[in-house]
Motif scaffolding. Structure first.
Motif, short mmCIF file in Angstrom:
data_model
loop_
_atom_site.label_atom_id
_atom_site.label_comp_id
_atom_site.label_asym_id
_atom_site.label_seq_id
_atom_site.Cartn_x
_atom_site.Cartn_y
_atom_site.Cartn_z
N SER A 178 -4.05 3.92 -0.46
CA SER A 178 -4.39 3.08 -1.61
C SER A 178 -5.11 1.79 -1.22
O SER A 178 -5.91 1.27 -1.99
N ASP A 179 -4.84 1.26 -0.03
CA ASP A 179 -5.49 0.03 0.44
C ASP A 179 -5.60 0.08 1.95
O ASP A 179 -4.62 -0.15 2.67
N ALA A 180 -6.80 0.39 2.42
CA ALA A 180 -6.99 0.61 3.85
C ALA A 180 -6.73 -0.65 4.67
O ALA A 180 -6.12 -0.59 5.74
N SER A 181 -7.21 -1.80 4.20
CA SER A 181 -7.05 -3.02 4.99
C SER A 181 -5.59 -3.42 5.11
O SER A 181 -5.15 -3.91 6.15
N TRP A 202 0.84 -1.20 0.00
CA TRP A 202 0.00 0.00 0.00
C TRP A 202 0.87 1.24 0.00
O TRP A 202 2.06 1.18 0.29
N PHE A 203 0.26 2.38 -0.34
CA PHE A 203 0.94 3.66 -0.18
C PHE A 203 -0.07 4.68 0.33
O PHE A 203 -1.30 4.52 0.14
N THR A 258 -5.31 4.11 -10.32
CA THR A 258 -4.56 3.11 -11.10
C THR A 258 -3.14 2.92 -10.59
O THR A 258 -2.46 1.97 -11.00
N LEU A 259 -2.67 3.79 -9.69
CA LEU A 259 -1.31 3.68 -9.19
C LEU A 259 -1.20 2.51 -8.22
O LEU A 259 -2.05 2.31 -7.36
N LEU A 284 5.14 6.72 -6.25
CA LEU A 284 5.79 8.01 -6.10
C LEU A 284 6.48 8.46 -7.38
O LEU A 284 6.52 9.66 -7.67
N THR A 285 7.01 7.52 -8.15
CA THR A 285 7.68 7.89 -9.40
C THR A 285 6.71 8.58 -10.34
O THR A 285 7.02 9.63 -10.93
#
Length: 205
Positions: free
Chosen positions: A71-74, A54-55, A182-183, A188-189
């Protein structure tokens, strides 16, 4: 493996620095870190990534309330750094709900009633031992818990899967809601490319 970076906007573009989170324990700590790096109260982005999991992005604009995207809470809920970003407000919970649940569980444990002694007439030492045993095993024995809502906030089962937060957090910098969704890995890039901060970021990676 974790990676954290800070991007601060200035009159001449963006300044980047890698960020140590060892002393960061709360969202307020992270917000203070961002505000300290701000130039003339301009935008600061803090990026946190757990590799292939995740980020998260924290955006601070001057004295305004921080804005958050995960990006993904769980997945983030299983990380101490992720828990910093997953506030009650972000998850749609009543503030202090976790503390209330913990207090209720403690009251149950302090009841002192033995399973084979409905009148609670067991000796104080036996009662104490039972309470200690229950306290030790309560969190581990989640399979027997009939109420999933009694799990702690850090339990990923109580947190929705998938992205959470403000999808438009970077829209004014050219990263649309659709683009953000979609990331995945090494987000970060792509974010730095959109900001025009690729070179300054590469210097600190």
């Amino acid at each position: 493996m974790y990676f954290a970076a800070l991007l601060a906007r200035t009159e001449d573009g963006w300044e980047a620095s890698d960020t140590e989170l060892d002393d960061v324990e709360t969202l307020s700590d992270l917000t203070d870190l961002a505000q300290d790096a701000s130039v003339d109260e301009d935008t600061v982005l803090v990026y946190i990534e757990q590799e292939d999991a995740w980020f998260g992005i924290l955006r601070v604009d001057g004295e305004e309330d921080p804005r958050i995207y995960v990006s993904d809470a769980s997945a983030a809920a299983r990380s101490s750094y992720g828990e910093i970003l997953l506030t009650d407000e972000l998850l749609g919970r009543e503030p202090g709900a976790e503390d209330e649940i913990a207090a209720l569980e403690e009251l149950v444990d302090l009841d002192g009633t033995e399973d084979d002694d409905p009148d609670g007439s067991a000796s104080s030492s036996a009662s104490s031992a039972t309470t200690t045993d229950r306290t030790t095993t309560r969190d581990a024995d989640t399979d027997s818990d009939p109420d999933p809502d009694s799990h702690s906030a850090s339990d990923s089962d109580s947190v929705p899967a998938g992205p959470i937060g403000e999808l438009g957090i970077l829209a004014d910098f050219g990263v649309s809601e659709k683009d953000l969704l979609t990331l995945r890995t090494d987000a970060l890039t792509e974010i730095a490319d959109a900001l025009g901060a690729s070179e300054v970021l590469e210097a600190v990676r």
